[in-house]
Scaffold this motif. Structure first.
Motif, PDB file in Angstrom:
ATOM      1  N   PRO A 161     -17.589  27.336 -29.844  1.00  0.00           N
ATOM      2  CA  PRO A 161     -16.793  28.482 -29.385  1.00  0.00           C
ATOM      3  C   PRO A 161     -15.667  28.809 -30.362  1.00  0.00           C
ATOM      4  O   PRO A 161     -15.060  27.905 -30.951  1.00  0.00           O
ATOM      5  N   LEU A 162     -15.419  30.086 -30.550  1.00  0.00           N
ATOM      6  CA  LEU A 162     -14.334  30.532 -31.422  1.00  0.00           C
ATOM      7  C   LEU A 162     -12.999  30.059 -30.860  1.00  0.00           C
ATOM      8  O   LEU A 162     -12.672  30.325 -29.698  1.00  0.00           O
ATOM      9  N   GLU A 163     -12.218  29.362 -31.688  1.00  0.00           N
ATOM     10  CA  GLU A 163     -10.962  28.785 -31.209  1.00  0.00           C
ATOM     11  C   GLU A 163      -9.759  29.698 -31.417  1.00  0.00           C
ATOM     12  O   GLU A 163      -8.738  29.537 -30.752  1.00  0.00           O
ATOM     13  N   ASN A 164      -9.854  30.648 -32.331  1.00  0.00           N
ATOM     14  CA  ASN A 164      -8.745  31.556 -32.609  1.00  0.00           C
ATOM     15  C   ASN A 164      -8.590  32.528 -31.440  1.00  0.00           C
ATOM     16  O   ASN A 164      -9.363  33.476 -31.283  1.00  0.00           O
ATOM     17  N   ASP A 165      -7.574  32.293 -30.604  1.00  0.00           N
ATOM     18  CA  ASP A 165      -7.406  33.085 -29.376  1.00  0.00           C
ATOM     19  C   ASP A 165      -7.159  34.567 -29.670  1.00  0.00           C
ATOM     20  O   ASP A 165      -7.705  35.439 -28.987  1.00  0.00           O
ATOM     21  N   THR A 166      -6.341  34.840 -30.673  1.00  0.00           N
ATOM     22  CA  THR A 166      -6.027  36.239 -31.000  1.00  0.00           C
ATOM     23  C   THR A 166      -7.269  36.986 -31.452  1.00  0.00           C
ATOM     24  O   THR A 166      -7.545  38.103 -30.998  1.00  0.00           O
ATOM     25  N   LEU A 167      -8.024  36.377 -32.342  1.00  0.00           N
ATOM     26  CA  LEU A 167      -9.250  37.003 -32.829  1.00  0.00           C
ATOM     27  C   LEU A 167     -10.268  37.140 -31.706  1.00  0.00           C
ATOM     28  O   LEU A 167     -10.946  38.165 -31.596  1.00  0.00           O
ATOM     29  N   ARG A 168     -10.364  36.113 -30.864  1.00  0.00           N
ATOM     30  CA  ARG A 168     -11.321  36.173 -29.763  1.00  0.00           C
ATOM     31  C   ARG A 168     -11.001  37.338 -28.832  1.00  0.00           C
ATOM     32  O   ARG A 168     -11.903  38.052 -28.388  1.00  0.00           O
ATOM     33  N   GLU A 169      -9.727  37.553 -28.544  1.00  0.00           N
ATOM     34  CA  GLU A 169      -9.336  38.673 -27.677  1.00  0.00           C
ATOM     35  C   GLU A 169      -9.687  40.010 -28.325  1.00  0.00           C
ATOM     36  O   GLU A 169     -10.148  40.941 -27.646  1.00  0.00           O
ATOM     37  N   ARG A 170      -9.485  40.121 -29.630  1.00  0.00           N
ATOM     38  CA  ARG A 170      -9.850  41.350 -30.349  1.00  0.00           C
ATOM     39  C   ARG A 170     -11.343  41.633 -30.211  1.00  0.00           C
ATOM     40  O   ARG A 170     -11.760  42.754 -29.888  1.00  0.00           O
ATOM     41  N   LEU A 171     -12.143  40.589 -30.440  1.00  0.00           N
ATOM     42  CA  LEU A 171     -13.593  40.762 -30.414  1.00  0.00           C
ATOM     43  C   LEU A 171     -14.109  40.987 -28.999  1.00  0.00           C
ATOM     44  O   LEU A 171     -15.043  41.764 -28.792  1.00  0.00           O
ATOM     45  N   GLU A 172     -13.502  40.331 -28.037  1.00  0.00           N
ATOM     46  CA  GLU A 172     -13.908  40.534 -26.644  1.00  0.00           C
ATOM     47  C   GLU A 172     -13.623  41.964 -26.200  1.00  0.00           C
ATOM     48  O   GLU A 172     -14.385  42.540 -25.410  1.00  0.00           O
ATOM     49  N   THR A 173     -12.544  42.538 -26.708  1.00  0.00           N
ATOM     50  CA  THR A 173     -12.214  43.930 -26.383  1.00  0.00           C
ATOM     51  C   THR A 173     -13.286  44.872 -26.949  1.00  0.00           C
ATOM     52  O   THR A 173     -13.740  45.795 -26.262  1.00  0.00           O
ATOM     53  N   ILE A 174     -13.685  44.620 -28.189  1.00  0.00           N
ATOM     54  CA  ILE A 174     -14.742  45.424 -28.805  1.00  0.00           C
ATOM     55  C   ILE A 174     -16.048  45.262 -28.029  1.00  0.00           C
ATOM     56  O   ILE A 174     -16.745  46.249 -27.733  1.00  0.00           O
ATOM     57  N   ALA A 175     -16.383  44.015 -27.700  1.00  0.00           N
ATOM     58  CA  ALA A 175     -17.631  43.747 -26.976  1.00  0.00           C
ATOM     59  C   ALA A 175     -17.625  44.422 -25.611  1.00  0.00           C
ATOM     60  O   ALA A 175     -18.647  44.954 -25.161  1.00  0.00           O
ATOM     61  N   LYS A 176     -16.476  44.411 -24.944  1.00  0.00           N
ATOM     62  CA  LYS A 176     -16.358  45.042 -23.630  1.00  0.00           C
ATOM     63  C   LYS A 176     -16.570  46.548 -23.735  1.00  0.00           C
ATOM     64  O   LYS A 176     -17.255  47.158 -22.904  1.00  0.00           O
ATOM     65  N   LYS A 177     -15.981  47.159 -24.753  1.00  0.00           N
ATOM     66  CA  LYS A 177     -16.163  48.597 -24.962  1.00  0.00           C
ATOM     67  C   LYS A 177     -17.628  48.935 -25.219  1.00  0.00           C
ATOM     68  O   LYS A 177     -18.118  49.983 -24.816  1.00  0.00           O
ATOM     69  N   ALA A 178     -18.317  48.017 -25.892  1.00  0.00           N
ATOM     70  CA  ALA A 178     -19.725  48.238 -26.219  1.00  0.00           C
ATOM     71  C   ALA A 178     -20.640  47.923 -25.044  1.00  0.00           C
ATOM     72  O   ALA A 178     -21.835  48.242 -25.080  1.00  0.00           O
ATOM     73  N   GLY A 179     -20.100  47.274 -24.009  1.00  0.00           N
ATOM     74  CA  GLY A 179     -20.916  46.912 -22.860  1.00  0.00           C
ATOM     75  C   GLY A 179     -21.766  45.683 -23.087  1.00  0.00           C
ATOM     76  O   GLY A 179     -22.741  45.439 -22.374  1.00  0.00           O
ATOM     77  N   PHE A 180     -21.392  44.884 -24.093  1.00  0.00           N
ATOM     78  CA  PHE A 180     -22.141  43.665 -24.408  1.00  0.00           C
ATOM     79  C   PHE A 180     -21.506  42.502 -23.662  1.00  0.00           C
ATOM     80  O   PHE A 180     -20.379  42.105 -23.957  1.00  0.00           O
ATOM     81  N   LYS A 181     -22.213  41.957 -22.695  1.00  0.00           N
ATOM     82  CA  LYS A 181     -21.681  40.879 -21.870  1.00  0.00           C
ATOM     83  C   LYS A 181     -22.210  39.535 -22.365  1.00  0.00           C
ATOM     84  O   LYS A 181     -23.347  39.167 -22.112  1.00  0.00           O
ATOM     85  N   ALA A 182     -21.368  38.833 -23.070  1.00  0.00           N
ATOM     86  CA  ALA A 182     -21.700  37.477 -23.531  1.00  0.00           C
ATOM     87  C   ALA A 182     -20.596  36.536 -23.064  1.00  0.00           C
ATOM     88  O   ALA A 182     -19.409  36.885 -23.078  1.00  0.00           O
ATOM     89  N   LYS A 183     -20.986  35.347 -22.640  1.00  0.00           N
ATOM     90  CA  LYS A 183     -20.013  34.414 -22.087  1.00  0.00           C
ATOM     91  C   LYS A 183     -19.014  33.927 -23.135  1.00  0.00           C
ATOM     92  O   LYS A 183     -17.838  33.752 -22.845  1.00  0.00           O
ATOM     93  N   LYS A 184     -19.489  33.696 -24.363  1.00  0.00           N
ATOM     94  CA  LYS A 184     -18.618  33.151 -25.392  1.00  0.00           C
ATOM     95  C   LYS A 184     -18.932  33.778 -26.749  1.00  0.00           C
ATOM     96  O   LYS A 184     -20.005  34.340 -26.957  1.00  0.00           O
ATOM     97  N   ILE A 185     -17.955  33.663 -27.648  1.00  0.00           N
ATOM     98  CA  ILE A 185     -18.137  34.043 -29.036  1.00  0.00           C
ATOM     99  C   ILE A 185     -18.249  32.753 -29.833  1.00  0.00           C
ATOM    100  O   ILE A 185     -17.401  31.866 -29.725  1.00  0.00           O
ATOM    101  N   TYR A 186     -19.315  32.619 -30.611  1.00  0.00           N
ATOM    102  CA  TYR A 186     -19.594  31.371 -31.300  1.00  0.00           C
ATOM    103  C   TYR A 186     -19.380  31.485 -32.805  1.00  0.00           C
ATOM    104  O   TYR A 186     -19.538  32.550 -33.395  1.00  0.00           O
ATOM    105  N   VAL A 187     -19.027  30.355 -33.393  1.00  0.00           N
ATOM    106  CA  VAL A 187     -18.941  30.232 -34.849  1.00  0.00           C
ATOM    107  C   VAL A 187     -20.096  29.339 -35.293  1.00  0.00           C
ATOM    108  O   VAL A 187     -20.292  28.244 -34.758  1.00  0.00           O
ATOM    109  N   MET A 188     -20.881  29.814 -36.259  1.00  0.00           N
ATOM    110  CA  MET A 188     -22.040  29.068 -36.760  1.00  0.00           C
ATOM    111  C   MET A 188     -21.704  28.404 -38.083  1.00  0.00           C
ATOM    112  O   MET A 188     -21.078  29.024 -38.950  1.00  0.00           O
TER     113      MET A 188
END
Length: 406
Positions: free
Chosen positions: A201-228
């Motif tokens: 799981p992505l640990e950077n809280d600020t970045l995660r919130e940014r990306l979750e906002t984008i994902a929400k706008k796009a309607g993409f429902k994923a439980k977590k953002i992962y780093v590979m």
């Protein structure tokens, strides 16, 4: 007619090699220069290194293509017929067919291995990209072989059974292909990808919130953002959405986090979100499905014609199927330029979405510059080569379009 297919195969292969030579001369010659929008970021010494890297990669690809063409022609006229006789050790054509394709897979692996090793452990290593150890390379290889046996083996057996027991076999085989495509959207991210990479799981809280906002706008429902952990194999970067239903994942390469700042990663992520909003994955599945069904139908017609049996002297359906796949595949590859033209339009739309949703197109411009620079991408591709081979617009084209939104 069979001779015509062989001539088409040779013409397509030679045309592909010609395009690579054309691109090599155009992009690495003395007249190639750093694009104006990158002169402040790439000096002449770096650019010369870019050209050497792309020259080595292209030359290896040309040698590989030429060698593969010669080998394929020798197999078409000599080896496949002999191999058909060798594997006919039982009265069951399905077992023999599995042995036939297994033997071909082994031969292809042996032929391609030297090129793969040189690419990874010489070219990519010397230019600072390859981080894969020989041990990891071997483990990846063993896992791939195991998956091939576990997954491809039963699928091949089922396909051969259909081929030998149903007259209009292209119909159930097409249905099976479509089903496998849909299942892959769940199986690959859930079971296969974790076998090769670690997802945390992505640990950077600020970045995660940014990306979750984008994902929400796009309607993409994923439980977590992962780093590979892509860096254990290569320093190349990327980000992507994957999966269907509950298997949906948002994935960032760890190399991307090291290379770009938060605003740039947000812009890259917004581009991927644009693909989701535009339903590009679904459209690609539909297009590829239509493409595969068309090929399956043409293979059926081809096999009914007796052309291969009469001209090449082979008899088993699985051998004829392989000839059809090689020859019809060459014929269909002529249309790849138009498919890539569509793909480039799709990428432009995703860039446009990223510019609109973030309100800062310059962030994506900055990110693209960094990625292309760090990957030593070809900054001067020949237009004809790009038309046939580029699924993405060139960096120059993407930046020019993005700057229109400023």
């Amino acid at each position: 007619m069979a001779l015509l297919f062989v001539l088409i195969f040779m013409a397509v292969r030679l045309f592909n090699i010609f395009l690579k030579i054309l691109n090599l001369v155009y992009s690495t010659g003395q007249n190639a220069k750093v694009p104006d929008f990158l002169t402040s970021e790439i000096d002449e010494t770096e650019f010369q290194q870019f050209k050497r890297y792309n020259k080595e990669k292209t030359l290896l690809s040309i040698y590989s293509d030429f060698f593969d063409t010669v080998i394929t022609l020798s197999f078409l006229f000599l080896i496949y017929k002999k191999l058909e006789e060798i594997v006919s050790i039982t009265e069951n054509p399905i077992y023999n067919g599995i042995l036939f394709f297994a033997a071909i897979a082994i031969i292809d692996f042996i032929i391609s291995l030297p090129f793969s090793l040189y690419d990874n452990f010489s070219i990519e290593k010397r230019y600072g990209f390859n981080t894969m150890t020989p041990g990891l390379y071997i483990r990846d290889l063993l896992k791939s072989v195991a998956l091939l046996v576990i997954i491809a083996g039963p699928l091949l057996a089922g396909s051969l059974w259909i081929l030998y027991n149903i007259s209009n076999w292209w119909i159930p085989l097409s249905i099976g292909i479509l089903a496998v495509q849909l299942l892959a959207g769940w199986i690959v991210p859930t079971f296969i990808m974790p076998l090769f990479n670690k997802f945390t799981p992505l640990e950077n809280d600020t970045l995660r919130e940014r990306l979750e906002t984008i994902a929400k706008k796009a309607g993409f429902k994923a439980k977590k953002i992962y780093v590979m952990d892509a860096s254990k194999r290569s320093k190349h970067s990327n980000a992507f959405f994957t999966g269907i239903g509950k298997s949906k994942k948002i994935v960032l390469f760890d190399t991307l986090l090291d290379r770009c700042n938060e605003e740039e990663i947000e812009a890259i992520f917004a581009h991927e979100a644009g693909h989701y909003v535009n339903k590009d994955a679904i459209k690609n599945i539909v297009m590829s499905s239509m493409f595969l069904v068309a090929i399956t139908y043409l293979l059926w017609l081809f096999m009914c014609s007796q052309l291969v049996q009469d001209y090449f002297g082979v008899h088993e359906k699985y051998t004829v199927l392989l000839y059809g796949m090689i020859l019809i595949g060459a014929l269909f590859s002529l249309g790849r330029g138009f498919l890539n033209a569509y793909s480039r339009k799709v990428e432009f739309r995703a860039d446009r979405y990223a510019a609109e949703v973030t309100g800062k197109p310059e962030n994506l411009v900055s990110a693209l510059k960094k990625i292309y620079k760090s990957n030593m991408s070809n900054l001067n591709p020949h237009p004809l080569y790009a038309f046939f081979n580029y699924s993405h617009p060139t960096l120059d084209e993407r930046i020019r379009e993005l700057l229109k939104f400023k």
